[in-house]
Design a protein around this motif. Structure first.
Motif, mmCIF file in Angstrom:
data_model
loop_
_atom_site.group_PDB
_atom_site.id
_atom_site.type_symbol
_atom_site.label_atom_id
_atom_site.label_comp_id
_atom_site.label_asym_id
_atom_site.label_seq_id
_atom_site.Cartn_x
_atom_site.Cartn_y
_atom_site.Cartn_z
ATOM 1 N N TYR A 5 0.490 -8.543 -8.072
ATOM 2 C CA TYR A 5 1.683 -8.204 -7.038
ATOM 3 C C TYR A 5 1.363 -7.110 -6.203
ATOM 4 O O TYR A 5 1.661 -6.994 -5.164
ATOM 5 C CB TYR A 5 2.925 -7.331 -7.841
ATOM 6 N N PRO A 17 -6.193 -5.853 2.698
ATOM 7 C CA PRO A 17 -6.003 -5.466 4.009
ATOM 8 C C PRO A 17 -4.602 -5.364 4.403
ATOM 9 O O PRO A 17 -3.864 -4.409 4.847
ATOM 10 C CB PRO A 17 -6.978 -5.896 4.945
ATOM 11 N N THR A 46 -2.336 -3.531 2.300
ATOM 12 C CA THR A 46 -2.448 -2.016 2.659
ATOM 13 C C THR A 46 -1.840 -1.509 3.882
ATOM 14 O O THR A 46 -1.097 -0.379 4.155
ATOM 15 C CB THR A 46 -3.936 -1.519 2.653
ATOM 16 N N TRP A 47 -2.271 -2.233 4.785
ATOM 17 C CA TRP A 47 -1.442 -1.914 6.422
ATOM 18 C C TRP A 47 -0.264 -1.965 6.297
ATOM 19 O O TRP A 47 0.513 -1.089 7.093
ATOM 20 C CB TRP A 47 -2.114 -2.937 7.429
ATOM 21 N N ILE A 67 0.800 1.117 4.857
ATOM 22 C CA ILE A 67 0.577 2.457 5.862
ATOM 23 C C ILE A 67 1.653 2.439 6.925
ATOM 24 O O ILE A 67 2.381 3.480 6.967
ATOM 25 C CB ILE A 67 -0.874 2.238 6.697
ATOM 26 N N PHE A 121 4.612 4.124 5.076
ATOM 27 C CA PHE A 121 4.443 5.409 5.031
ATOM 28 C C PHE A 121 4.695 6.220 6.449
ATOM 29 O O PHE A 121 5.280 7.201 6.451
ATOM 30 C CB PHE A 121 3.124 5.880 4.608
ATOM 31 N N PHE A 143 7.581 8.641 6.787
ATOM 32 C CA PHE A 143 7.103 9.889 7.654
ATOM 33 C C PHE A 143 8.222 10.351 8.693
ATOM 34 O O PHE A 143 8.984 11.506 8.927
ATOM 35 C CB PHE A 143 5.986 9.951 8.141
ATOM 36 N N VAL A 198 13.112 17.752 9.040
ATOM 37 C CA VAL A 198 12.488 19.236 9.125
ATOM 38 C C VAL A 198 12.925 19.720 10.414
ATOM 39 O O VAL A 198 13.227 19.267 11.309
ATOM 40 C CB VAL A 198 10.845 19.083 9.276
ATOM 41 N N LEU A 242 -9.765 -7.667 10.415
ATOM 42 C CA LEU A 242 -10.173 -7.672 9.031
ATOM 43 C C LEU A 242 -10.037 -8.919 8.167
ATOM 44 O O LEU A 242 -9.468 -9.925 8.466
ATOM 45 C CB LEU A 242 -9.448 -6.584 8.372
ATOM 46 N N LYS A 270 8.459 19.128 4.209
ATOM 47 C CA LYS A 270 7.280 18.923 4.688
ATOM 48 C C LYS A 270 5.836 18.640 3.855
ATOM 49 O O LYS A 270 4.956 17.988 4.180
ATOM 50 C CB LYS A 270 6.783 20.752 4.977
ATOM 51 N N ILE A 312 5.843 15.052 3.830
ATOM 52 C CA ILE A 312 5.273 14.156 4.958
ATOM 53 C C ILE A 312 3.697 14.378 4.871
ATOM 54 O O ILE A 312 3.187 13.552 5.586
ATOM 55 C CB ILE A 312 5.890 14.337 6.294
ATOM 56 N N PHE A 324 2.743 11.792 2.738
ATOM 57 C CA PHE A 324 2.772 10.492 3.481
ATOM 58 C C PHE A 324 1.628 10.190 4.531
ATOM 59 O O PHE A 324 0.933 9.335 4.305
ATOM 60 C CB PHE A 324 4.071 10.422 4.224
ATOM 61 N N ILE A 362 -1.928 10.135 2.612
ATOM 62 C CA ILE A 362 -1.995 8.556 1.957
ATOM 63 C C ILE A 362 -2.239 7.517 2.975
ATOM 64 O O ILE A 362 -3.041 6.709 3.049
ATOM 65 C CB ILE A 362 -0.686 7.898 1.135
ATOM 66 N N ALA A 363 -1.236 7.589 4.033
ATOM 67 C CA ALA A 363 -1.582 6.509 5.295
ATOM 68 C C ALA A 363 -2.771 6.463 6.010
ATOM 69 O O ALA A 363 -3.461 5.567 5.914
ATOM 70 C CB ALA A 363 -0.302 6.932 6.064
ATOM 71 N N SER A 406 -5.724 5.549 3.328
ATOM 72 C CA SER A 406 -5.714 4.143 3.186
ATOM 73 C C SER A 406 -6.441 3.307 4.164
ATOM 74 O O SER A 406 -6.782 2.156 3.833
ATOM 75 C CB SER A 406 -4.345 3.640 3.019
ATOM 76 N N ILE A 407 -6.703 3.804 5.575
ATOM 77 C CA ILE A 407 -7.018 3.011 6.602
ATOM 78 C C ILE A 407 -8.574 2.666 6.265
ATOM 79 O O ILE A 407 -9.087 1.498 6.549
ATOM 80 C CB ILE A 407 -7.200 3.771 7.953
ATOM 81 N N THR A 423 -9.349 -0.303 4.333
ATOM 82 C CA THR A 423 -8.930 -1.673 5.010
ATOM 83 C C THR A 423 -10.208 -2.077 5.721
ATOM 84 O O THR A 423 -10.345 -3.246 6.015
ATOM 85 C CB THR A 423 -7.778 -1.907 5.817
ATOM 86 N N ILE A 424 -10.924 -1.044 6.229
ATOM 87 C CA ILE A 424 -12.362 -1.407 7.015
ATOM 88 C C ILE A 424 -13.618 -1.648 6.076
ATOM 89 O O ILE A 424 -14.278 -2.656 6.331
ATOM 90 C CB ILE A 424 -12.500 -0.139 7.846
ATOM 91 N N GLU A 482 -14.898 -3.010 2.721
ATOM 92 C CA GLU A 482 -14.515 -3.921 2.095
ATOM 93 C C GLU A 482 -14.543 -3.318 0.528
ATOM 94 O O GLU A 482 -15.646 -2.714 0.220
ATOM 95 C CB GLU A 482 -15.388 -5.317 2.093
ATOM 96 N N TYR A 525 -9.098 3.023 -3.787
ATOM 97 C CA TYR A 525 -8.028 2.846 -4.361
ATOM 98 C C TYR A 525 -7.836 3.315 -5.616
ATOM 99 O O TYR A 525 -6.962 3.644 -6.492
ATOM 100 C CB TYR A 525 -7.070 1.585 -4.023
ATOM 101 N N PHE A 535 -7.733 9.566 -4.426
ATOM 102 C CA PHE A 535 -6.641 8.742 -4.205
ATOM 103 C C PHE A 535 -5.605 8.958 -5.252
ATOM 104 O O PHE A 535 -4.224 8.859 -5.180
ATOM 105 C CB PHE A 535 -7.013 7.418 -3.951
ATOM 106 N N PHE A 567 2.092 12.819 -4.885
ATOM 107 C CA PHE A 567 3.284 11.926 -4.437
ATOM 108 C C PHE A 567 4.377 11.923 -5.461
ATOM 109 O O PHE A 567 5.742 12.280 -5.055
ATOM 110 C CB PHE A 567 2.799 10.714 -3.839
ATOM 111 N N ILE A 593 10.733 4.410 -6.932
ATOM 112 C CA ILE A 593 9.157 4.468 -6.731
ATOM 113 C C ILE A 593 8.591 5.118 -7.737
ATOM 114 O O ILE A 593 7.444 4.349 -8.187
ATOM 115 C CB ILE A 593 9.075 5.513 -5.506
ATOM 116 N N ALA A 651 3.317 0.330 -12.646
ATOM 117 C CA ALA A 651 1.739 -0.280 -12.446
ATOM 118 C C ALA A 651 0.729 0.523 -13.298
ATOM 119 O O ALA A 651 -0.118 -0.019 -14.087
ATOM 120 C CB ALA A 651 1.496 0.464 -10.994
#
Lengths: 360, 476
Positions: A295, A300, A303-304, A307, A310, A314, A321, A351, B21, B24, B27, B30-31, B34-35, B38-39, B41, B78, B83, B90, B184, B191
């Motif tokens: 699941y 990628p 994950t995106w 992102i 999130f 945010f 805030v 990707l 605060k 966020i 958030f 993690i965001a 995570s990038i 993805t770049i 492999e 991950y 992570f 979180f 969540i 998981a």
């Protein structure tokens, strides 16, 4: 292929509407606005008809029944559906808020997407489904994702307008941010346009992006051209920064208020976020579980979308805030849509991963 | 300031973890991290990511960068310790902030609504005041109806010189946020449970063979039953080489008995004893291409037919005739161009056999018979050789999954959907309407409060007021 005729009509209608909306923005004559809306509605109905026809053609060709033959299986089909959702969302807002000014910001997005399709030579053919896409989840997963993307696109447009209209000083972060985003967007479009005109290659979009992108500017073999490109880009950014406030004046003349823009931005995200979570992430996970046996695999695309999720989380929490509601979270809304674009296009074109259907 | 100073360190830590605060910040972390995943492999050969790095940066610094990223765990980020730490933070944030806010919210949800003094009603962000002719007793019904018209069935108390009406709706909507937070956590638990007690692996089973072991790198899963692949086949669109369906016919054998039979496709797996088998890949059994079995149905022109299982080099007779065929050659993917036959792929894309026919020792004709082209089955003399399958040369690749946590994850997903839709689409609306009779007129003071989408409630209240105004005009 009767559908392509109606798609053509809708493309022309949206691009015409874009020009009329911008004229309306400049001169603010009511009849101009009414014409703009009418043209948009004509385009919308024509596109609706086109989608229905294509759906029918697909169902007849594949013989898989209506539910599984939604025309949402490649880049071309998903992009046109995105435009459809966006225009629908815009028309709802236009009628609800009795304000046409957003049209000048929304129709260019629609026009750009359609131009991108033609510019990059995305295949418009009806293609048979690969085995992995033969599922009832396709319809729910893809439609809901794109409805959410369209809602996010709306929040992007109003978020950007909010930043434009609330800017006070040229040195403040929100002004720097919006002029920079705007400039970057313009530079990307111009350089991609030059690439395309130079190579005139009818290649698959992924090849175009992987092998030809920026070859006429930033990645040109000659270092002179490279330097000129960078200088030109910085000059463009500077000019937009220097004269960007002009747009503020234009917006102020229209009856849009920062509060209204804030509300539409929030409302669009409040609609987009749950739909994206359910249709994009949850349905996607269930489908992946059924087809691939996992699941969640940190692919990628997955994950995106996480992102993106999130970033909007945010935004939603950032509004709580003290002192963040307003400019700061509007910046987040704009960044959020950049992530949406990357989730949708960037992942497929740049990707690699399991989720590579949308690139053909 | 005073208050902060009085807080104990534990309180400070608590309120830090409970703060928006902190949420966020998590958030964003993690965001952004995570990038990278993805770049670069994940769990790939080092060479792949070296190439990625040298494309983005520079060939000379790529190996150095690779080492740094590798040391920091970015090549399998991950599952890296940092992570995981982010995910734990979180989760802690979700728990602490919910525990911190829930009692207050719970009180708001459960608290019955009660009448308020006039000054309080006027202090609400949404407040309206009008005056209607007539005593409070006659106005009362009109107001109640108008309130009902916009969806509020009010409680009512008699007050000095009049009445007060009040109502609330959607109070449970306030819990949507907390249900989402809880969901969540449930998904994370599911998981974790799956990662601890589950298994994810892969197995290859050749046509006609059995296996009971799946592999995940060096890890091995032995099942107490056998998976047999009866057949594997790729269906194509028309005469093209575009695959339409990958299909495996599987049989589960336990203690020597066949207990289950099912054909699986990409979106339709088989589950037995909590282990699920997914159609994932396929291929030719190494060095097995020559040793398969041809399944023919040979039909003579006067209607005699027989099913035959043959091997490369075998001969067969067309029933009721003196014609014999001999299988000379086989290709998994044959193409004939300009009269030249050649094999164009190493997959069973277009299987074909070369058969030589003789009648009482005399050579009659020979030619290629294609499985996917029934028109090639027809022989020039009216007999027919139907090529149904070449069996025993392909294997099916199955993704094998055992995940006892998946139902917990699904439960979390359902709760999340309910939670989000409650949180975004159900607002807690509260309204108070006070009627005060003064000199034959009745003053109506209305106030309303909501936790979100003020505009919607405001429009409702305005609609109610305009109904009251029109009643007034109608009564004139």
């Amino acid at each position: 292929m009767e559908s392509s005729l109606f798609f053509g009509i809708s493309t022309m209608a949206y691009i015409t509407a874009m020009m009329i909306y911008i004229t309306y923005l400049a001169f603010k004559k009511a009849p101009v606005g009414i014409i703009a809306t009418t043209v948009t509605i004509v385009g919308f109905f024509s596109q609706t008809l086109a989608i229905i026809l294509r759906w029918k053609e697909f169902a007849e060709l594949s013989g898989m029944g209506i539910l599984r033959s939604a025309p949402l299986t490649n880049l071309y089909e998903s992009m046109t559906f995105f435009v459809w959702c966006l225009i629908l969302g815009y028309l709802i807002i236009e009628f609800k808020f009795k304000n046409r000014s957003f049209g000048a910001f929304i129709t260019p997005i629609a026009g750009l997407v359609l131009a991108f399709i033609d510019l990059t030579g995305v295949s418009k053919e009806i293609q048979p489904l690969v085995p992995a896409l033969k599922s009832n989840w396709l319809l729910a997963h893809v439609t809901m994702s794109f409805i959410a993307y369209a809602a996010f696109a709306m929040s992007f447009a109003t978020g950007l307008m909010y930043l434009i209209i609330t800017a006070e000083k040229k040195s403040e972060i929100s002004y720097l941010f919006w002029t920079f985003t705007f400039g970057l967007f313009a530079i990307l479009l111009v350089t991609m346009g030059i690439d395309f005109l130079t190579f005139q290659v009818k290649v698959r979009p992924e090849e175009f992006i992987k092998s030809y992108l920026f070859k006429t500017s930033f990645l040109h073999p000659s270092s002179v051209v490279k330097i000129i490109s960078w200088i030109a880009s910085f000059t463009a950014l500077f000019v937009i920064w220097k004269y960007g406030y002009v747009l503020k004046g234009v917006l102020e003349k229209l009856n849009v208020t920062p509060d209204m823009l804030e509300e539409i931005t929030y409302r669009s995200i409040a609609v987009g976020f749950p739909i994206f979570t359910l249709g994009g992430l949850i349905f996607g996970a269930i489908w992946a579980d059924q087809a691939w046996g996992v699941y969640w695999s940190w692919d990628p695309k997955e994950t995106w979308s996480l992102i993106t999720w999130f970033i909007y989380a945010f935004y939603l929490h950032g509004r709580m805030v003290r002192g963040w509601k307003g400019k700061k979270v509007a910046i987040v809304a704009v960044i959020g849509f950049a992530a949406v674009i990357f989730t949708y296009l960037g992942v497929n074109l740049l990707l690699s991963g399991l989720h590579s259907y949308g690139s053909g | 300031m005073e208050q902060t100073n009085n807080k104990s360190p534990i309180d400070k830590v608590w309120s830090f973890f409970a703060s928006v605060k902190f949420a966020i910040i998590i958030f964003a972390l993690i965001a952004v991290t995570s990038i990278f995943g993805t770049i670069l492999e994940q769990r790939a050969e080092p060479a792949k990511n070296l190439q990625v790095l040298s494309r983005i940066f520079n060939e000379s610094i790529a190996p150095g960068l690779y080492n740094i990223f590798d040391k920091l765990g970015f090549m399998d980020m991950y599952h890296s310790w940092w992570f995981m730490t982010l995910l734990v933070l979180f989760a802690v944030n979700l728990i602490v902030c919910s525990l911190d806010r829930l009692p207050r919210i719970w009180k708001l949800v459960k608290e019955p609504i009660s009448p308020l003094p006039e000054e309080r009603i006027k202090k609400f962000l949404i407040n309206r005041e009008i005056s209607l002719k007539g005593p409070a007793d006659t106005v009362r019904k009109t107001v109640l109806e108008a309130a009902k018209g916009v969806g509020f069935t009010c409680h009512e108390v008699k007050e000095e010189n009049g009445y007060q009406f009040f109502a609330q709706k959607g109070n449970y909507g306030r819990l949507g946020v907390y249900l989402t937070h809880l969901s969540i956590l449930i998904i994370l638990i599911g998981a974790l449970f799956g990662a601890r007690f589950g298994f994810k692996g892969f197995m290859e089973v050749g046509e006609g063979t059995v296996s009971n072991t799946a592999f995940d790198g060096n890890k091995e899963l032995s099942m107490d039953f056998l998976v047999k692949c009866d057949n594997f086949d790729v269906e194509f669109y028309g005469m093209s080489d575009m695959p339409k369906e990958y299909k495996s016919w599987l049989t589960i054998i336990k203690d020597g008995k066949e207990v289950m039979k099912k054909s699986i496709t990409v979106n339709d797996p088989l589950t037995y004893e909590g282990i699920t088998f997914y159609q994932s890949s396929y291929g030719l059994i190494p060095n097995g291409l020559g040793s398969g079995i041809f399944i023919f149905n040979v039909v003579s022109k006067n209607g005699h037919s027989s099913f035959l299982n043959l091997r490369l080099g075998d001969s067969f007779q067309i029933p009721g005739t003196a014609i014999t065929g001999k299988i000379l050659d086989f290709s998994p993917a044959l193409r004939i161009m300009n009269g030249q036959a050649s094999t164009y792929a190493n997959m069973m894309n277009n299987p074909a056999v070369l058969v030589d026919f003789t009648e009482s020792g005399k050579q009659k004709f020979s030619g290629w018979i294609f499985r996917r082209h029934p028109e090639s089955w027809q022989l020039p003399d009216g007999n027919r050789v139907e090529f149904h399958n070449y069996w025993g040369v392909e294997y099916t690749g199955l993704q094998v999954r055992k995940d006892p946590g998946v139902w917990v994850v699904y439960l979390g997903c359902i709760l999340m959907s309910i939670g989000l839709f409650t949180a975004f689409f159900i607002s807690h609306h509260r309204i108070w309407i006070k009627l005060v009779e003064e000199k034959g007129k009745t003053r109506i003071i209305a106030g309303a409060n909501t936790n979100k989408n003020r505009g919607t409630l405001e429009r409702k209240i305005d609609r109610m007021i305009s109904v009251l105004n029109s009643r007034q005009e109608g009564a004139k």
